[in-house]
Design an enzyme around this catalytic site. Sequence first.
Site: not given
Ligand code: F6P
Length: 563
Positions: A528, A404, A221, A215, A287-288, A373
């Site tokens: 972060k 199990h 990452e 987003k 995002g979620r 979240e």
């Molecule tokens: O760290 C959490 C978050 O901000 C989530 O809310 C989001 O889905 C995810 O990181 C990834 O963010 P982006 O889509 O901006 O890379």
Amino acid sequence: MASIPAPVDVTKTPEWEALQKHHDKLVEEGISLKDWFAADPDRVEKLSFDLDDLHFDLSKNLVTDETVRDLVALGKAVGIEERFQNMLHGVHINTTEDRAVLHTALRRPKSDEGKFVVDGQDTVADVHEVLDRMYAFADRVRSGEWKGVSGKKIETVVSIGIGGSDLGPVMVYEALKAYPRAVDVRYISNIDPNDAAEKLKGLDPETTLVIVVSKTFTTLETMTNAAEVKTWLLQTLEAQGAIDGSDEQKAQAILHHFVAVSTNLEKVAEFGIDPQNAFGFWSWVGGRYSVDAAVGLSVIVAYGKEVFEDFLGGFHTVDEYFASTPLEKNVVALMGLVNVWYVNFFKAKSHAVLPYDQYLHRFPAYLQQLTMESNGKSTRWDGTPVTTETGEIFWGEAGTNGQHAFYQLIHQGTQLIPADFIAFVNTPNPAKVGDQDVHELFLGNFLAQTKALAFGKTADEVRAEGTAEWMVPARCFTGNRPTTSIFGQALTPHALGELIALYEHITFVEGTVWGLDSYDQWGVELGKQLAKQITPAFHGDEALDAQDASTKALIEYYRAHRK
Ligand code: F6P
């Protein structure tokens, strides 16, 4: 904030007080699902609901007619219906980010164009413009018209994203695996280089398309993995003689092998991706809550337009139902309210989600982000502290595997763990062992577990089996362990969309009762920020000295042992 009234302090309402009294009375009289079923022949009928092709049985929950009445009254007192209408119409209910919350617009039909203009934006028209571009792009990849830089058809998609830009697409991709797919998708999320290393193994970059999903297009990452995969792709193409290594050919390779999903189109262009191959979404999609936005691109490329349209249709069915069904008959709202009943009155800490469908094996992981979240918060939407427990720890695993592993604790542990069981009448993979239908063996387990949890096994029943007296307690089952059964006809894309929307709105209901802004996520920020300060300390003494004693000692251990 100005236009949003402060949340009701739910604990100060007469409805809360009534629920507390009712709870205490039930406990005093003794909760017994067995007795409640015996006393009320209509219990199952009263607590069963049909929502399109999903059937719900709430009768094995610790609720009576009075509980349902009181919970509905509570839902009305906190204004669930009004708040949902506000959400649908773009009021900025995400107060801390001053944003509308419009994931419901992502699944509205084209005929709704012009009806949901928010902050000057025709949200539905915008959604369909992007959807149409995604469908056209996916068609080109699926048909082989879209070629890699050396002219080969795409065989594999690598999708890079994390959190909401990963969990949804992975879950849906896995859930729909019974459907024919044009390409395989591999998802890279973790910054741990092991993830990319394993996912890239055996891939031919000439037939690989990379979708970078973020987003913000700034997430550490995702941007790290995207850079890593870019290097792998360019170096391997060069080594294979597919490009000559000149800057121009490298740029061509990126154009042919990278596309993006983001709200930040500037950053996408900086990465070298053609803006025409970037699929946007909007700040009003969290995002979620974005798997049904462009974030679902990998799913469309894999399964095609019809499947995705069917999926969106499932969401919309639940949106319409939730918006138009009175709370007392609204199973979506009731599930959310019943969760509140367990968290706040029975002090339940966690909630199991147990899909009896192997294709849904990633569903609990997806739900963890959606629910935790959203509602794992201690501050209300006006900045004041919460007045009661909030949030539930959602967890789970596909049945029968979980049986199990951890069901022991659900059956006989000291904690009350409400559980949602999800199963389907039909399977795409019928199988027989001898005369035994294997799917029925599977469903028999789903039903057996909910029955055992509800009705248990008494000491007399255990004794009657000849158990030595001292061992009787260990072999008893108290019962009265609440479950909801969601029994669908089949795990279609439509049913999957329904399930996701169901939990989105359950999360909304709980958040509304607790007065939360379920659409921000400030709790992810500090870690972060600190990671940025700490990472230089692996090599820099100044940064090391700035750390607390524990962090410093751990970094020193790293420095001493790094090979
Ligand atoms: O760290 C959490 C978050 O901000 C989530 O809310 C989001 O889905 C995810 O990181 C990834 O963010 P982006 O889509 O901006 O890379």
